[in-house]
Design an enzyme around this catalytic site. Structure first.
Site, PDB file in Angstrom:
ATOM      1  N   CYS A 177      44.654  68.027  20.121  1.00  0.00           N
ATOM      2  CA  CYS A 177      44.738  69.194  21.002  1.00  0.00           C
ATOM      3  C   CYS A 177      43.473  69.288  21.867  1.00  0.00           C
ATOM      4  CB  CYS A 177      44.887  70.443  20.142  1.00  0.00           C
ATOM      5  SG  CYS A 177      44.685  71.971  21.075  1.00  0.00           S
ATOM      6  N   ASP A 194      70.380  77.833  46.922  1.00  0.00           N
ATOM      7  CA  ASP A 194      70.279  76.762  45.947  1.00  0.00           C
ATOM      8  C   ASP A 194      70.417  77.322  44.543  1.00  0.00           C
ATOM      9  OD1 ASP A 194      70.133  74.156  45.394  1.00  0.00           O
ATOM     10  OD2 ASP A 194      67.963  73.969  45.612  1.00  0.00           O
ATOM     11  N   CYS A 208      41.373  72.551  20.441  1.00  0.00           N
ATOM     12  CA  CYS A 208      40.737  72.612  19.115  1.00  0.00           C
ATOM     13  C   CYS A 208      40.456  71.233  18.521  1.00  0.00           C
ATOM     14  CB  CYS A 208      41.606  73.423  18.156  1.00  0.00           C
ATOM     15  SG  CYS A 208      43.175  72.635  17.773  1.00  0.00           S
ATOM     16  N   LYS A 224      72.140  78.484  52.927  1.00  0.00           N
ATOM     17  CA  LYS A 224      72.683  77.712  51.820  1.00  0.00           C
ATOM     18  C   LYS A 224      71.788  77.957  50.620  1.00  0.00           C
ATOM     19  CE  LYS A 224      74.394  73.209  50.485  1.00  0.00           C
ATOM     20  NZ  LYS A 224      73.707  73.109  49.201  1.00  0.00           N
ATOM     21  N   GLU A 238      75.250  80.528  57.660  1.00  0.00           N
ATOM     22  CA  GLU A 238      74.800  81.280  56.485  1.00  0.00           C
ATOM     23  C   GLU A 238      73.723  80.510  55.753  1.00  0.00           C
ATOM     24  OE1 GLU A 238      78.077  81.616  53.848  1.00  0.00           O
ATOM     25  OE2 GLU A 238      79.283  82.793  55.251  1.00  0.00           O
ATOM     26  N   CYS A 252      43.993  77.876  16.604  1.00  0.00           N
ATOM     27  CA  CYS A 252      43.550  77.170  17.809  1.00  0.00           C
ATOM     28  C   CYS A 252      43.120  78.176  18.886  1.00  0.00           C
ATOM     29  CB  CYS A 252      44.696  76.304  18.336  1.00  0.00           C
ATOM     30  SG  CYS A 252      44.359  75.565  19.930  1.00  0.00           S
ATOM     31  N   TYR A 260      80.130  84.452  49.006  1.00  0.00           N
ATOM     32  CA  TYR A 260      80.231  84.084  50.420  1.00  0.00           C
ATOM     33  C   TYR A 260      81.612  83.578  50.828  1.00  0.00           C
ATOM     34  CZ  TYR A 260      78.717  79.910  47.913  1.00  0.00           C
ATOM     35  OH  TYR A 260      78.577  78.918  46.983  1.00  0.00           O
TER      36      TYR A 260
HETATM   37  P1  AMP Z   1      76.164  70.561  47.657  1.00  0.00           P
HETATM   38  O1  AMP Z   1      76.104  70.973  46.218  1.00  0.00           O
HETATM   39  O2  AMP Z   1      74.835  70.139  48.209  1.00  0.00           O
HETATM   40  O3  AMP Z   1      77.284  69.603  47.918  1.00  0.00           O
HETATM   41  O4  AMP Z   1      76.518  71.869  48.485  1.00  0.00           O
HETATM   42  C1  AMP Z   1      77.722  72.557  48.265  1.00  0.00           C
HETATM   43  C2  AMP Z   1      77.437  73.810  47.523  1.00  0.00           C
HETATM   44  O5  AMP Z   1      76.586  74.682  48.238  1.00  0.00           O
HETATM   45  C3  AMP Z   1      78.658  74.635  47.309  1.00  0.00           C
HETATM   46  O6  AMP Z   1      79.419  74.181  46.249  1.00  0.00           O
HETATM   47  C4  AMP Z   1      78.082  75.994  47.022  1.00  0.00           C
HETATM   48  O7  AMP Z   1      77.876  76.139  45.628  1.00  0.00           O
HETATM   49  C5  AMP Z   1      76.705  75.960  47.660  1.00  0.00           C
HETATM   50  N1  AMP Z   1      76.451  77.009  48.657  1.00  0.00           N
HETATM   51  C6  AMP Z   1      75.300  77.693  48.752  1.00  0.00           C
HETATM   52  N2  AMP Z   1      75.328  78.603  49.722  1.00  0.00           N
HETATM   53  C7  AMP Z   1      76.560  78.547  50.274  1.00  0.00           C
HETATM   54  C8  AMP Z   1      77.207  79.261  51.314  1.00  0.00           C
HETATM   55  N3  AMP Z   1      76.590  80.219  52.028  1.00  0.00           N
HETATM   56  N4  AMP Z   1      78.482  78.931  51.600  1.00  0.00           N
HETATM   57  C9  AMP Z   1      79.119  77.948  50.900  1.00  0.00           C
HETATM   58  N5  AMP Z   1      78.554  77.241  49.908  1.00  0.00           N
HETATM   59  C10 AMP Z   1      77.281  77.513  49.588  1.00  0.00           C
HETATM   60 ZN    ZN Z   2      44.773  73.428  19.323  1.00  0.00          ZN
END
Ligand code: AMP
Ligand code: ZN
Length: 668
Positions: free
Chosen positions: A401, A117, A404, A115, A113, A424, A222
C-alpha cells in the site's frame, strides 16, 4: 375537512409536481425540507390507511426485491439504431436521399436535437399510467426494466393523457453526478464507471432495483411510436405539456444549410447542457414523409446522427500512482505533464482499474491521448505506440500500500487491489474526507491537505475525532496554513455540523457499504436518531430493517455488520459523547398511533391555552406542527382575531381553516 383519500390525492399531486419541477425543469419549486415534509406526510398517511397505496403513489418508487433476471419483451415496433454522419458531405448526402424519397425538390424541414449519451429505453403509458419500460435489447426484443425505471424521479408514474403512449428515449446520468458515483465506488472498492453512458446502462439493468433507486438517473423522451401528430416538433411539445421529460433543446432547420449552421453553433452550446451529448440527431419533421421514407434493415431513412469529433490532447504520462479509498481499494491514477483540454489544465487522470491499464497497455513514459468524458472527467483514451520510449516496460501493480506500506491483496476475479490494514492512514484520510465533504456532514473548511495533516499528526484517529477538534485549538494552530481565522472558521463549521445535520445525512456520510441516501432515509426514519439505532442489537436491526420496503436483505445485513464492529460502535458512542445530535424530523412512526397521525397544523390567533401548549398537544396526538402555512399543511387552526387575508391565503395553499371546537373534535 378533506378526507384521507382527498388528502392522499393532493399529496401525490404535489409531490409529483415538485419532482417534475426539480428533475425535469431544473427549477426547484420547494426546499428539500418542505419536500421531505410532504413525502413524510404521505408515508404516514399510507401507513395509517394502507388501502390508499396505489402503484402511482410517489412512495412506490423505492424498488423491489431483486429478481433472477429480466423478462424478455417482444415489441410491436422495432427499435432502430441511427445512421451516422461525420462530415458536411455526409449530411448533404443524407438530405439528398431524403429529398429523393420525397419526390420533389423543396427544402425539407428537419428537427435537430441533442444526441444524449445514455441508454435507450422504451416506456409505455396506458390510460395515463406507466405500465412498462424496456431496454433496447436487440431492437425487436428488449428486457423488462419497469421496476428500475419507476425509481427514476424524472419519469412520471402518471400523466394526464388517456391515449396509449409508447415513448422512446434515453436514460442518462449527468456527468456531475457520475463524479459522485465514482467517488463512492472508489471508496467501496467497486470499479469506477468509465463514462456516463456505462454508468446509466449499468444502473438501469441492476437486478435489485433498490440499488437503481440510489443512482441519480435522469430521463428524456424524444420519440413516440403512435401517430397522433403530424409533426415531430408538435409531438415533442405535447410530451412536455403532459409533464414528460424532454430535452427541450429541439431546433427546426429548413434545409440542410440551416442544419449545418446549427451544428456548428451547437458545438459550443452543448457544453453547457446538463447532459452529455456526442452529437446531434436530425429527424424529418413531417411524420407523413417519415412513413413514406421508411427504414433500411438497420436504420430509419428519415433520421441520422451527426457525431462531433471528440476533443483530445496528447501528453506524457510520468507516473502511475494509486489512491487509497475508504475501504482500502486502490485506484490507479496517471500523473501527467500538464496539458490543456477542453478549457482546463489536466495533470491527473483516473485509470479506473487494473484491467484498463492492461488492455490499453499503458506504460510510464508513454505519450497518451486524453479525452474528456462528459466534459469533466479526463480519461486516457489510448497510447501513441510510435512515441513509446524503448525503456518503457509494462506497469507492475504495487505489492504494498502506498500509504501504509503493508502488503496489498488482489481479489479473485476482480481487477482491484485492496489494502486490508484497518489502521491504514490513507484509508482513514479517505474516510474523513468522505464523511466531512459537501453534501455529507458538510464541514466546509476541511480540505484534502488539511485532512492529511490531521491524520499524520494523530489529531484524527477515527471519524469521531473530527468533533473533538474544537477542543484542540492549540494543536490546530500549529498546522500548516492555519492561522487564528482559519482555525476559528473550522471550529465553527464543526460545531455547526454537530447539531445541524439530519440523521440520514449522518448515516450516508458514514459510508456504510450499500447504504446510499435513499436507504439511509429509511433507516433514519425507523430509528429517529443515532441513540435509537445504537440501543438496538445489530441482529435486531437486521431483522427490523428487512421488514422495510426499499431496504433489501443485503443492505440490512450490511448495516448490522457495520454496527457489530466494536470499533465502529465505540466510535459512534464517542460522536454522541462529543455532542453530535443528528435527528430525523417528522417520523412516519408517529402514524402508528394518535388521532392526528398524518395531519399537519399551523396555529394562529389567540387561544385560552398558550401556543406552545397547543403545539405539544398536536405532537402528542401524532400530528405535525408547521410554523407557517405552506403547501402540504392540512389545517390552519385559527383562534380569535385572525384576519381574512390569513385564512384566504391558507385556503389557497390547500389548508383547511378550523376553529378550536373542530380541533377538539379531531382529537376525539
Ligand atoms: P448509436 O447508439 O450511436 O447508434 O446512436 C443511436 C442511439 O442514439 C439511439 O438508439 C438512441 O438511444 C440515442 N439517442 C440519443 N439522443 C437521441 C435523440 N434525440 N433522438 C434519437 N435517438 C437518440
Ligand atoms: Zn494502507
Amino acid at each position: 375537512m378533506s378526507t384521507p383519500a382527498e388528502r392522499h390525492r393532493f399529496l401525490c399531486d404535489e409531490i409529483a409536481r415538485h419532482a417534475h419541477a426539480y428533475y425535469v425543469l431544473d427549477l426547484p419549486s420547494v426546499s428539500d425540507a418542505e419536500y421531505d415534509a410532504l413525502y413524510n406526510e404521505l408515508l404516514a398517511l399510507e401507513a395509517a390507511h394502507p388501502e390508499l397505496v396505489a402503484p402511482t403513489s410517489p412512495s412506490q418508487r423505492v424498488g423491489a426485491a431483486p429478481r433472477e433476471g429480466f423478462r424478455k419483451v417482444e415489441r410491436a415496433t422495432r427499435m432502430y439504431s441511427l445512421d451516422n454522419a461525420y462530415t458536411e458531405d455526409d449530411l448533404r448526402e443524407f438530405d439528398r436521399r431524403v429529398r429523393e424519397g420525397h419526390g420533389h425538390d423543396e427544402l425539407v424541414v428537419y428537427v435537430a436535437e441533442p444526441k444524449i449519451d445514455g441508454a435507450s429505453i422504451e416506456v409505455t403509458y396506458e390510460d395515463g399510467v406507466l405500465v412498462l419500460a424496456t431496454t433496447r435489447g436487440d431492437g425487436a426484443v428488449g428486457e423488462d426494466v419497469t421496476t428500475n425505471v419507476r425509481t427514476i424521479q424524472a419519469v412520471p408514474l402518471q400523466i394526464p393523457e388517456k391515449r396509449t403512449l409508447t415513448l422512446r428515449g434515453e436514460i442518462f446520468i449527468r456527468p456531475i453526478d457520475l463524479e459522485t458515483i465514482n467517488e463512492r465506488r472508489r471508496a467501496d472498492g467497486d470499479p469506477e464507471f468509465a463514462n456516463p453512458r456505462n454508468a446509466a446502462a449499468g444502473s438501469l439493468r441492476l437486478l435489485d432495483a433498490r440499488l437503481t433507486a440510489e443512482r441519480p438517473l435522469r430521463a428524456v423522451f424524444y420519440d413516440l411510436v403512435e401517430r397522433y401528430f403530424e409533426h415531430h416538433h408538435a409531438m415533442l411539445a405535447h410530451l412536455a405539456a403532459v409533464g414528460l421529460p424532454t430535452h427541450r433543446r429541439e431546433h427546426l432547420c429548413r434545409g440542410v444549410d440551416e442544419v449545418i449552421a446549427f451544428i456548428t453553433r451547437f458545438d459550443t452550446e452543448r457544453r453547457a447542457l446538463p447532459f452529455e451529448t456526442d452529437g446531434v440527431v436530425l429527424k424529418v419533421d413531417d411524420l407523413q414523409l417519415r412513413d413514406e421514407l421508411g427504414f433500411t434493415a438497420r436504420f430509419p431513412r428519415w433520421a441520422t446522427a451527426w457525431k462531433y469529433a471528440a476533443e483530445t490532447a496528447e501528453t506524457v504520462l510520468r507516473e502511475i500512482t494509486c489512491d487509497v479509498g475508504r475501504t482500502g481499494a486502490l485506484t490507479p491514477v496517471a500523473i501527467l505533464d500538464p496539458v490543456q483540454l477542453s478549457g482546463t489544465t489536466v495533470s491527473r487522470a483516473s485509470l479506473h482499474n487494473l484491467d484498463q491499464i492492461a488492455s490499453k497497455d499503458i506504460r510510464v513514459g508513454d505519450t497518451v491521448v486524453l479525452q474528456k468524458a462528459g466534459e469533466i472527467i479526463p480519461q486516457v483514451l489510448r497510447v501513441v505506440p510510435e512515441r513509446r520510449p524503448e525503456s518503457a516496460v509494462p506497469w507492475q501493480p504495487p505489492t504494498v500500500c502506498p500509504s501504509c506500506g503493508r502488503p496489498v491483496e488482489r481479489e479473485e476475479g476482480v481487477a482491484a487491489l485492496r489494502c486490508v490494514n484497518a489502521r491504514c492512514p490513507g484509508r482513514l484520510e479517505a474516510a474523513v474526507w468522505y464523511f466531512t465533504r459537501r453534501g455529507a456532514m458538510d464541514v466546509d473548511r476541511l480540505g484534502q491537505s488539511l485532512v492529511e495533516q490531521l491524520v499524520r499528526e494523530g489529531l484524527v484517529t477515527d471519524l469521531a475525532d473530527v468533533f473533538a477538534l474544537p477542543g484542540k485549538r492549540d494543536r490546530l494552530l500549529g498546522l500548516e496554513r492555519m492561522g487564528d481565522k482559519s482555525v476559528q472558521s473550522l471550529v465553527d463549521a464543526i460545531e455547526n455540523a454537530k447539531t445541524s445535520r439530519r440523521f440520514d445525512q449522518l448515516l450516508t456520510a458514514l459510508g456504510i457499504p450499500l447504504v446510499g441516501s435513499v436507504a439511509a432515509k429509511l433507516v433514519a426514519e425507523r430509528y429517529g436518531d443515532l441513540r435509537g439505532l445504537l440501543d438496538r442489537d445489530p441482529s435486531e436491526v437486521r431483522q427490523e430493517l428487512e421488514t422495510i420496503d426499499g431496504i433489501g436483505a443485503k443492505m440490512a445485513e450490511s448495516v448490522a455488520r457495520f454496527l457489530a464492529d466494536p470499533d465502529v460502535h465505540a466510535m459512534l458512542e464517542k460522536m454522541l459523547a462529543l455532542g453530535v445530535v443528528a435527528k430525523q424530523p417528522m417520523k412516519a412512526a408517529r402514524a402508528e398511533g394518535g388521532p392526528l397521525a398524518g395531519l399537519s397544523f399551523c396555529v394562529t390567533g389567540s387561544f385560552e391555552d398558550k401556543r406552545e401548549a397547543i403545539w405539544e398537544r398536536i405532537e402528542a396526538a401524532g400530528g405535525e406542527v408547521h410554523k407557517s402555512v405552506k403547501k402540504g399543511t392540512t389545517y390552519l387552526l385559527a383562534g380569535e382575531k385572525v384576519g381574512k387575508t390569513k385564512t384566504d391565503d391558507a385556503a389557497k395553499k390547500g389548508a383547511k381553516v378550523i376553529d378550536w371546537s373542530a380541533f377538539l373534535a379531531l382529537l376525539g
